[in-house]
Design an enzyme around this catalytic site. Sequence first.
Site: not given
Length: 414
Positions: A145, A232, A261
């Site tokens: 993801f 990532d 984030k």
Amino acid sequence: MISENKLSQQAIDLENEYGAHNYHPLPVVLSKGEGVFVWDVEGKRYYDFLSAYSAVNQGHCHPAIIGALKTQAESLTLTSRAFYSDMLGKYEQFVTNYFGFDKVLPMNTGAEAVETAIKLCRKYAYEKKGIAENEAQIIVCKNNFHGRTTTIISFSNDEVARKNFGPYTSGFLKIDYDNLEALEETIKANKNVAGFLVEPIQGEAGVYVPSEGYLTKAKEICEKHGVLFIADEVQTGVARTGQLLAVNHENVKPDILILGKALSGGVYPVSAVFSSSEIMDVIRPGQHGSTFGGNPLACAVAIAALNVVTDENLAEKAEELGQLFRSEINTRLVEKSKFVSLVRGKGLLNAIVINDDEDSSTAWDICIKLRDNGLLAKPTHGNIIRFAPPLVMTKEQLLECVSIIESTILEFEN
């Protein structure tokens, strides 16, 4: 969607009527947050055990981060990159030193940062590695993801995210996660491999932690074949897993690092791509950018957010509390409950697997009952519940939450 409370139902009805139905939220309407807690519009308090998918590592509305936001917002919020600002260089110096890289390319969202890393990897391959233009391949892992842009869903195998959004972007090779043999074989079989894009822990897939040594050996394979190792860490970075970066558990330094984030403590959209000067310098004026990327407000917020991580020892806290959480869940539930088959994770990024199939409603029903009992979490992939509280949580609060989780699940056994 049913709610017993009128204020909550009004808010839910408004979203359903006027908003696109691209999410399926847990039926709770939040209006306030502080530290590890959030409150709904009726005033009920909950433990937040999702942290906005690990964006709120520093806790909700941390006063130091909000203070930096207010101060900067009163002087200058946005210039675009048409002009210099007095904050961007300061932030770039701070953040590159903080994470140990030569240069940073600032963006806003995690998906934008992933797209940036893909472009950077390809451009480096053409201009420095000698791969023919438009021939570069990037290896990715199944069940990844990395976001939901058109390019990113092109290398996803989640049909919910992919179906009816084609045609898809080419240039990606999918291999099994945590499979070093597949990585090396794929590189050897494809002369145009430019990079390997990987999550150190697959969060959205259900908090899959790879075998010990996987990241180290994967980086070695990439180095041997001149392939860029791209990590990532949008979800796993900024102390979430018990280290500043999840790759630090194996002392791996990516060629390209992606963050987002918690880079802003969840206060403002901030993401970043880090690399060496050699790699980053292939990007020249006009070739990539964002109106909001690196804006003064984002810079001030990110500096404050990272200072909180250091000042409050959040990586160390995540490591200690994560070990406690998994130990308690193993003892109280995995060994005793017919519903919980295992717990896995690193630091305070954890998940329990519910002993039911992905198409069942059991995990969702448990999350509804957890909500009723004062704790918010959400299923992923049907039968997995992810637990990722803010890292500012205390040991006493964590144990109280474990008790809530235990009693809630045991309710389903009776």
